[in-house]
Design a protein around this motif. Sequence first.
Motif, PDB file in Angstrom:
ATOM      1  N   GLY A 881       0.819  -1.207   0.000  1.00  0.00           N
ATOM      2  CA  GLY A 881       0.000   0.000   0.000  1.00  0.00           C
ATOM      3  C   GLY A 881       0.850   1.252   0.000  1.00  0.00           C
ATOM      4  O   GLY A 881       0.545   2.242  -0.670  1.00  0.00           O
ATOM      5  N   LEU A 882       1.925   1.221   0.798  1.00  0.00           N
ATOM      6  CA  LEU A 882       2.813   2.377   0.836  1.00  0.00           C
ATOM      7  C   LEU A 882       3.464   2.619  -0.527  1.00  0.00           C
ATOM      8  O   LEU A 882       3.564   3.767  -0.997  1.00  0.00           O
ATOM      9  N   GLN A 883       3.895   1.566  -1.174  1.00  0.00           N
ATOM     10  CA  GLN A 883       4.513   1.721  -2.486  1.00  0.00           C
ATOM     11  C   GLN A 883       3.527   2.327  -3.487  1.00  0.00           C
ATOM     12  O   GLN A 883       3.878   3.226  -4.264  1.00  0.00           O
ATOM     13  N   ILE A 884       2.295   1.851  -3.475  1.00  0.00           N
ATOM     14  CA  ILE A 884       1.290   2.387  -4.397  1.00  0.00           C
ATOM     15  C   ILE A 884       1.027   3.863  -4.098  1.00  0.00           C
ATOM     16  O   ILE A 884       0.910   4.699  -4.999  1.00  0.00           O
ATOM     17  N   GLY A 885       0.928   4.190  -2.791  1.00  0.00           N
ATOM     18  CA  GLY A 885       0.688   5.594  -2.415  1.00  0.00           C
ATOM     19  C   GLY A 885       1.800   6.505  -2.857  1.00  0.00           C
ATOM     20  O   GLY A 885       1.559   7.622  -3.336  1.00  0.00           O
ATOM     21  N   LEU A 886       3.036   6.069  -2.721  1.00  0.00           N
ATOM     22  CA  LEU A 886       4.167   6.884  -3.150  1.00  0.00           C
ATOM     23  C   LEU A 886       4.145   7.112  -4.649  1.00  0.00           C
ATOM     24  O   LEU A 886       4.424   8.217  -5.141  1.00  0.00           O
ATOM     25  N   VAL A 887       3.837   6.071  -5.413  1.00  0.00           N
ATOM     26  CA  VAL A 887       3.771   6.217  -6.869  1.00  0.00           C
ATOM     27  C   VAL A 887       2.675   7.206  -7.265  1.00  0.00           C
ATOM     28  O   VAL A 887       2.882   8.102  -8.106  1.00  0.00           O
ATOM     29  N   LEU A 888       1.482   7.082  -6.671  1.00  0.00           N
ATOM     30  CA  LEU A 888       0.384   7.990  -6.994  1.00  0.00           C
ATOM     31  C   LEU A 888       0.719   9.424  -6.614  1.00  0.00           C
ATOM     32  O   LEU A 888       0.416  10.384  -7.337  1.00  0.00           O
ATOM     33  N   GLY A 889       1.373   9.583  -5.446  1.00  0.00           N
ATOM     34  CA  GLY A 889       1.763  10.940  -5.029  1.00  0.00           C
ATOM     35  C   GLY A 889       2.753  11.556  -5.986  1.00  0.00           C
ATOM     36  O   GLY A 889       2.671  12.755  -6.314  1.00  0.00           O
ATOM     37  N   ALA A 890       3.713  10.760  -6.430  1.00  0.00           N
ATOM     38  CA  ALA A 890       4.704  11.295  -7.374  1.00  0.00           C
ATOM     39  C   ALA A 890       4.050  11.706  -8.679  1.00  0.00           C
ATOM     40  O   ALA A 890       4.380  12.755  -9.270  1.00  0.00           O
ATOM     41  N   LEU A 891       3.111  10.882  -9.164  1.00  0.00           N
ATOM     42  CA  LEU A 891       2.411  11.234 -10.398  1.00  0.00           C
ATOM     43  C   LEU A 891       1.586  12.518 -10.237  1.00  0.00           C
ATOM     44  O   LEU A 891       1.513  13.358 -11.152  1.00  0.00           O
ATOM     45  N   LEU A 892       0.956  12.685  -9.067  1.00  0.00           N
ATOM     46  CA  LEU A 892       0.159  13.888  -8.821  1.00  0.00           C
ATOM     47  C   LEU A 892       1.032  15.130  -8.799  1.00  0.00           C
ATOM     48  O   LEU A 892       0.705  16.171  -9.392  1.00  0.00           O
ATOM     49  N   LEU A 893       2.157  15.065  -8.125  1.00  0.00           N
ATOM     50  CA  LEU A 893       3.071  16.210  -8.078  1.00  0.00           C
ATOM     51  C   LEU A 893       3.597  16.537  -9.469  1.00  0.00           C
ATOM     52  O   LEU A 893       3.756  17.718  -9.833  1.00  0.00           O
ATOM     53  N   LEU A 894       3.904  15.494 -10.249  1.00  0.00           N
ATOM     54  CA  LEU A 894       4.388  15.723 -11.598  1.00  0.00           C
ATOM     55  C   LEU A 894       3.337  16.430 -12.452  1.00  0.00           C
ATOM     56  O   LEU A 894       3.633  17.352 -13.227  1.00  0.00           O
ATOM     57  N   GLY A 895       2.063  16.048 -12.297  1.00  0.00           N
ATOM     58  CA  GLY A 895       0.998  16.699 -13.054  1.00  0.00           C
ATOM     59  C   GLY A 895       0.808  18.152 -12.656  1.00  0.00           C
ATOM     60  O   GLY A 895       0.623  19.045 -13.498  1.00  0.00           O
ATOM     61  N   LEU A 896       0.855  18.428 -11.349  1.00  0.00           N
ATOM     62  CA  LEU A 896       0.715  19.812 -10.874  1.00  0.00           C
ATOM     63  C   LEU A 896       1.866  20.674 -11.370  1.00  0.00           C
ATOM     64  O   LEU A 896       1.696  21.836 -11.756  1.00  0.00           O
ATOM     65  N   GLY A 897       3.067  20.108 -11.378  1.00  0.00           N
ATOM     66  CA  GLY A 897       4.221  20.873 -11.865  1.00  0.00           C
ATOM     67  C   GLY A 897       4.086  21.234 -13.325  1.00  0.00           C
ATOM     68  O   GLY A 897       4.427  22.353 -13.751  1.00  0.00           O
ATOM     69  N   ALA A 898       3.608  20.309 -14.133  1.00  0.00           N
ATOM     70  CA  ALA A 898       3.442  20.573 -15.562  1.00  0.00           C
ATOM     71  C   ALA A 898       2.399  21.668 -15.804  1.00  0.00           C
ATOM     72  O   ALA A 898       2.571  22.552 -16.657  1.00  0.00           O
ATOM     73  N   ALA A 899       1.310  21.648 -15.050  1.00  0.00           N
ATOM     74  CA  ALA A 899       0.265  22.677 -15.210  1.00  0.00           C
ATOM     75  C   ALA A 899       0.771  24.054 -14.821  1.00  0.00           C
ATOM     76  O   ALA A 899       0.500  25.067 -15.481  1.00  0.00           O
ATOM     77  N   LEU A 900       1.536  24.124 -13.713  1.00  0.00           N
ATOM     78  CA  LEU A 900       2.071  25.415 -13.268  1.00  0.00           C
ATOM     79  C   LEU A 900       3.051  25.982 -14.289  1.00  0.00           C
ATOM     80  O   LEU A 900       3.057  27.186 -14.587  1.00  0.00           O
ATOM     81  N   PHE A 901       3.889  25.173 -14.870  1.00  0.00           N
ATOM     82  CA  PHE A 901       4.857  25.627 -15.870  1.00  0.00           C
ATOM     83  C   PHE A 901       4.131  26.202 -17.083  1.00  0.00           C
ATOM     84  O   PHE A 901       4.502  27.268 -17.615  1.00  0.00           O
ATOM     85  N   THR A 902       3.108  25.531 -17.519  1.00  0.00           N
ATOM     86  CA  THR A 902       2.352  26.003 -18.681  1.00  0.00           C
ATOM     87  C   THR A 902       1.729  27.364 -18.415  1.00  0.00           C
ATOM     88  O   THR A 902       1.733  28.275 -19.250  1.00  0.00           O
ATOM     89  N   TYR A 903       1.185  27.529 -17.230  1.00  0.00           N
ATOM     90  CA  TYR A 903       0.514  28.782 -16.858  1.00  0.00           C
ATOM     91  C   TYR A 903       1.495  29.945 -16.857  1.00  0.00           C
ATOM     92  O   TYR A 903       1.259  31.021 -17.428  1.00  0.00           O
ATOM     93  N   LEU A 904       2.657  29.757 -16.212  1.00  0.00           N
ATOM     94  CA  LEU A 904       3.643  30.839 -16.116  1.00  0.00           C
ATOM     95  C   LEU A 904       4.205  31.200 -17.485  1.00  0.00           C
ATOM     96  O   LEU A 904       4.481  32.363 -17.801  1.00  0.00           O
ATOM     97  N   TYR A 905       4.406  30.231 -18.346  1.00  0.00           N
ATOM     98  CA  TYR A 905       4.962  30.478 -19.675  1.00  0.00           C
ATOM     99  C   TYR A 905       4.010  31.332 -20.509  1.00  0.00           C
ATOM    100  O   TYR A 905       4.421  32.285 -21.185  1.00  0.00           O
ATOM    101  N   LYS A 906       2.757  31.016 -20.456  1.00  0.00           N
ATOM    102  CA  LYS A 906       1.778  31.799 -21.220  1.00  0.00           C
ATOM    103  C   LYS A 906       1.637  33.221 -20.682  1.00  0.00           C
ATOM    104  O   LYS A 906       1.413  34.183 -21.422  1.00  0.00           O
ATOM    105  N   LYS A 907       1.743  33.341 -19.376  1.00  0.00           N
ATOM    106  CA  LYS A 907       1.602  34.669 -18.777  1.00  0.00           C
ATOM    107  C   LYS A 907       2.772  35.571 -19.154  1.00  0.00           C
ATOM    108  O   LYS A 907       2.638  36.788 -19.332  1.00  0.00           O
TER     109      LYS A 907
END
Length: 928
Positions: A881-907
């Motif tokens: 369970g811990l391994q699955i949680g860590l993988v999901l958390g990493a994927l979530l952080l990666l997605g948030l980072g990509a969205a923030l980069f896109t926003y700042l670049y356009k601005k």
Amino acid sequence: MTGRLALQVVTAYAVCLSVCLVVSVKGDHCLLISEVNADNPKLDTTEFVELYHTGGQRASLDGYTLVFYNGNGNIAYKVLDLKGHTTDDRGFFLVGSVDMQPKPAIPLPPNTVQNGPDAIALYHTSATRYGEKMNATAVGLVDAIVYMTRRSGGAEVLAEILTPGEPAFVEDEGAHEGDESIERCLVSGENWGFQVALPSPGQRNRCTPSDSSAATTRISELKLGGGQVDGFVELSESQAAGPLVLLVLDGRTETISVSVDVSNSREGLLSITIDKNNMKGDESGAVALYSGKASDFPVGSPLSQTQPLDAFVYIGPGDQPSANLTETLIPGRQPYQLSARFGEGCLYLSRCGVASWTRDPGVFWEAPQTPGQPNQCPWPKICPHVTVVPGSTEVPPHLPPWARGDFLISELNADNPGSAEDGEFIELWHPSGRRISLLGVWLLLFSGHNSKPYREISLTGHFTTAQGYFLVGSDRLVPAPSVRLPPNTIQNGPDAVALYRSAFGPPSASQNGIPTQGLLDAVVYRLRGSDKDAQELSDALTPGQLPLLEDPEVQSGDEALSRCNGLLPADLSAFVVAPPTPLRENSCPRPPPPPEGVVISEVGGAHWTNHSQQSGFVELLGSPLTSLQGLVLTVFEEYRAGTTMALPLTGITDHNGFYLIGNITGADQVFPKGATIPANGAVVLCSDTVTVCRAGTTLTNSTLRDTLVFSDELRLLIKLSATRGQQVMPVLRSVEDGPVSLSRCSCCEARSPSSWISSSPTPRLTNICPSPAFSSDLNLCLAPLSGDWQEHPGNCSGLVQGHSEMDVAGYLEERCHCGISSLYLQVANFSCVAGWLRVLGNIQALSDHQRALILQTSLTQGDTCTDPTTDRRMSTESALGLQIGLVLGALLLLGLGAALFTYLYKKRRPLDYYSMELNEPEEGPSEL
């Protein structure tokens, strides 16, 4: 009548058919399997099964069923109900391939009859229905053949059920060029057998002797004279035979009446005419063929003790057989009995039995005279001995796996009170406890004075009782023996009785000295003070054992030597003096109650390591000087039905309570020949009879005094009332470069797997067990380890009170693979801290070698179970369970980072939408 008689190659005879008689052998009629062709060259398109009714005429087959069995699984793959069918006018009935000739009564598709290892059985009953997929059965059995095409086995179970005591027939594919079949023939007397021959569907089997027997000079045909008709002897001669002499002996005086030189100038059939007064059809006598010259055997001289090449002994109506002629010329065989119906006529006899041996009157049948031609043998009018009464349901149970041994001598009574000696007997027994054929079995009676057999008895053609007993004894004995002997035949001692299996005649004929090849069992016995007189017999038949004494002072009346203490062949310790019980269970003295408190202390497997000192042994431990009578050491091997050893214990423990068994130096008792401790299996200390302990199928908790299981096989665990996890496997890494044993280190709980560890062998010494001298620090904080605990997270109190040592030891052994068990954690402390299991203290070891292996495992962690830096062992589900949680958390952080980069670049770089809408495109030159 002396000297050389004129010999001639037989071309013709003037025969007075009104004087000489040919009488067919008569008997009960039956239906039998007469020929089988299961394997054809290339495509199997001419397979067949031939049935024959011995009445030789049309017979109804109502009530009969033909069943084909597959040796792989021992189940029926085809069943044919023969209701409504009949044999042809000559008694034949064919089942076979649709394209074969002659046309079968029941056609089968090509390749229907399997090649083997398989079986074909004929049944007759109205009470039982037979169907495909059924297990092999003997209920309603009339006849059967078990066959195979290679010598690798595979048909043993079918043979045990359908033809007990007779092995599967091996069809030799190289016996003939082209196709061949398995034909049934009369071998000798009333003994049937099968042999490979050219196919003859719907015809009488050829039943010719084998090529090996045809190359031997032997008697081929006889005419016993009568009235005005002379007798004659026809020989089938080989040119390489050397000088030969034919003798005719008088049955009353046992002297030579005719001595004739036989010329061997050519191969073929030679005839010798014998005067009618010297070979009559109504008087006893013998014909014998020897190597040598007539001058070596003068007329009037007594019977020579030289062994003949071939011989035929016959007795007149009402006469008693001459023991001297019978035992010297045809040892173990019965003389030919002449009938009073011949009167003054003569009798033609032809060699018709296919037996390969000589000196057997049983191979001669009454048949038409065929001078100079192959013998014309009629189809015998008797039924095979394997025939069971149609419809009978009195079938013994299936032969148990543990009882696949051969015949044993069960009881011997060689000396009766008084001078009559008319109650002597030898009782044989088959361990299956069921009706078994004695095909190829011989009983030899040896004299201790010259170490030679004074009587050889062939038991071929006989069967045991339904309980497996067979009796040879005085003709006045009650119950009546199957083989009757004159009173005072069995000598009192020092002598021996030996049982052999020999398919090619008497064992003494093919072996010099005392025969040992084919020996099944033997008993050497003596009178008081005469044990040294039988030394030669003892050395050959029962080496290393003193002859038995049938002590008349033990019983008030008659007594016998009875097998009571085991089923090992040639084991004289198995016999005791007891009251005679012919054809009944032996009257054995009640054994003392088995001792209490005796346990298995150490076991060494012969193949656990490749070390030169690795040996198989079992060490028992009990109170000092304790008698072990009543205990049986039993050994099982995984994936093998039954036991590999069932050894009755006979001694006492030593002054330290040890008792050592095995083929090692200093053993109190050795293993039987060829037996040892297997690589995987079990050792059991049993307190029942040898028979029950050997069977291993009815062992109870009261019977199992102690067990050590070193196998994962589920069937073996169930048989010994054990479960998975209760086996103990030897761990080779626990010992540095040396032999390994399993040693008990917790005294003295029987049948406890937690009491055992792997260590170096210490037979008859204190076992090597985990010691504080080789201890290491232990400080662990562990999450729940068991399924029960996982259902109640945060609560380990139940585990601490129960199985914590075993669980923790299992966890450490998974990492170390060095033999750690709960016994290594006896000085460790276990506690429950915040729902976690705390293990603190020391872990012991056997040696510096094992201690070093344990130290390679992480044994110390944080100070407390609440320390965040503590390396806690999580359960498998939690870790996942811990391994699955860590993988999901990493994927979530990666997605948030990509969205923030896109926003700042356009601005940072906005698009100029107004200029795109208002500017006009430039005009071309044509518009200027």
